[in-house]
Design an enzyme around this catalytic site. Structure first.
Site, mmCIF file in Angstrom:
data_model
loop_
_atom_site.group_PDB
_atom_site.id
_atom_site.type_symbol
_atom_site.label_atom_id
_atom_site.label_comp_id
_atom_site.label_asym_id
_atom_site.label_seq_id
_atom_site.Cartn_x
_atom_site.Cartn_y
_atom_site.Cartn_z
ATOM 1 N N HIS A 156 0.811 -1.220 0.000
ATOM 2 C CA HIS A 156 0.000 0.000 0.000
ATOM 3 C C HIS A 156 0.847 1.274 0.000
ATOM 4 O O HIS A 156 0.347 2.356 -0.314
ATOM 5 C CB HIS A 156 -0.983 0.000 1.192
ATOM 6 C CG HIS A 156 -0.360 0.276 2.518
ATOM 7 N ND1 HIS A 156 -0.102 -0.717 3.436
ATOM 8 C CD2 HIS A 156 0.033 1.438 3.102
ATOM 9 C CE1 HIS A 156 0.424 -0.179 4.530
ATOM 10 N NE2 HIS A 156 0.525 1.128 4.341
ATOM 11 N N SER B 163 4.851 2.608 8.016
ATOM 12 C CA SER B 163 4.466 1.434 7.229
ATOM 13 C C SER B 163 5.626 0.972 6.355
ATOM 14 O O SER B 163 6.215 1.774 5.620
ATOM 15 C CB SER B 163 3.268 1.750 6.346
ATOM 16 O OG SER B 163 2.096 1.809 7.112
ATOM 17 N N ASP C 39 0.044 -7.571 1.284
ATOM 18 C CA ASP C 39 0.482 -6.185 1.467
ATOM 19 C C ASP C 39 2.006 -6.063 1.483
ATOM 20 O O ASP C 39 2.572 -5.346 2.308
ATOM 21 C CB ASP C 39 -0.117 -5.600 2.752
ATOM 22 C CG ASP C 39 -0.019 -4.076 2.780
ATOM 23 O OD1 ASP C 39 0.037 -3.463 1.699
ATOM 24 O OD2 ASP C 39 0.030 -3.490 3.881
#
Length: 373
Positions: A120, A228, A150
């Site tokens: 993402h 992230s 992901d």
């Protein structure tokens, strides 16, 4: 004369004692505590050592996406009143110019010029820039990404040597172990937070996420926006996970990471094949607990129409007892066995339907084929 000899004897004894026991040895007990105190404060903590070991491999990932036009036709009646545009969150006519959207995340170098991050972070990007800890910024290209786990792998343009993170073994971590999250939120290099491993094997469906195929490490080490894709470290500075999710709102303070063993497996497939195969049979699973019998069971909650599961005869509310040679206790057991089996190869499923025991043969397919069945 006798008295004189005794005095001389005492004098020589005192001199000899001085040679045998120097003053610095006699005073040593008074000096030693201060010396230890200096050593105590000069020692580095395990956190500092861990970050020094892996910190240089952590990178900032800047992405750019070119947005060409609005999604709603210009002649839409909604654009007659700017209030409605704001109310519905639509672009205003003045904002209908082509523009570049910029985002930021983290990642880490795990092999020569290769960066591991979240899918993402880079999804839909037209341009990716990797920022190193030495201040250099280099272009990177996407080797491959996997939406269902992901994960993504990038190749940095340029020549090394590259500071590489040491990858640990997520199968060895236990609840209560130290967890150190490292990332570059908002471009703030090597931001570090400390916590413990709160739990293991958290299925994302427990978090209300149904479009991913993940079992996560839960930690209370704060993962900030922009973290992230950064590494989650153990006390030795080895990467045991990839920071991926933050629980906001009620229950905030929960953070989640993808286990590094799973990430290594996915990365290997992306590097070699450009994509990842996810064996599936087309069912959703529900973990059920019987506290009276102290027993867990796994029930089929949904069967995808025309899927391998439906074709084999699996039905909603069936209790799965065995897949292959593995006795089933949790939904994770089912997923693991089907993944190990691979696609286009038959696997036995033993289940209970009401009071009846049934044995079926199922041929898993890749998850991308489920909507094509």
């Amino acid at each position: 004369m006798e008295s004189y000899n005794q005095k001389h004897l005492l004098l020589f004894s005192a001199i000899a004692l001085g040679f045998i026991c120097p003053s610095n040895v006699i005073s040593q007990p008074f000096i030693k505590p201060k010396f230890n105190e200096v050593n105590l404060y000069s020692n580095k903590s395990f956190i500092t050592k861990a970050v020094e070991r892996t910190g240089p491999s952590v990178v900032t990932i800047e992405t750019q996406r070119y947005v060409k036009k609005r999604r709603i036709p210009r002649n839409s009646q909604l654009f007659l009143d700017p209030y409605f545009e704001r109310f519905f969150g639509l672009d205003l006519p003045n904002d209908n110019q082509p523009r570049i959207e910029q985002n930021q995340g983290s990642g880490f170098i795990f092999a020569d010029g290769l960066v591991m991050t979240n899918s993402h972070v880079v999804n839909g990007s037209d341009k990716v820039i990797v920022g190193l800890t030495n201040g250099k910024k280099l272009k990177a290209k996407l080797i491959g990404q996997d939406f269902f786990t992901d994960l993504a792998v990038l190749q940095i343009s340029g020549e090394g040597p590259w500071p590489k993170a040491k990858l640990g073994d997520s199968a060895k971590i236990k609840v209560g172990d130290w967890a150190i999250a490292v990332g570059n939120p908002f471009g703030l290099e090597n931001t570090v937070t400390l916590g413990i491993i709160s739990n293991l094997n958290r299925n994302v469906t427990q978090l209300g996420i149904y479009d991913k195929k993940l079992e996560l490490i839960q930690t209370d080490a704060a993962i900030n926006p922009g973290n992230s894709g950064g590494p989650l470290l153990n006390s030795n500075g080895e990467v045991i996970g990839i920071n991926t999710l933050i629980r906001s709102g009620p229950g905030a303070g929960l953070s989640f990471a993808i286990p590094i063993n799973k990430a290594k497996e996915i990365s290997f497939q992306l590097i070699n094949n450009g994509k990842v195969i996810h064996p599936m049979i087309g069912i959703s699973l529900i973990d059920e607990s019987n506290f009276e019998k102290n027993k867990n069971s796994v029930k089929v909650g949904y069967v995808v129409p025309n899927s391998p599961a439906e074709k084999s005869g699996i039905m909603v509310n069936d209790i799965i007892l065995k897949v292959g040679n593995k006795d089933i206790e949790t939904a994770s057991d089912v997923i693991s066995q089907i993944s190990k089996n691979g696609i286009n190869k038959q696997i036995n499923v033993f289940l209970k339907r009401k009071n009846k025991l049934i044995s079926l043969k199922v041929i898993p397919t890749d998850i991308t084929n489920l909507d094509k069945q």
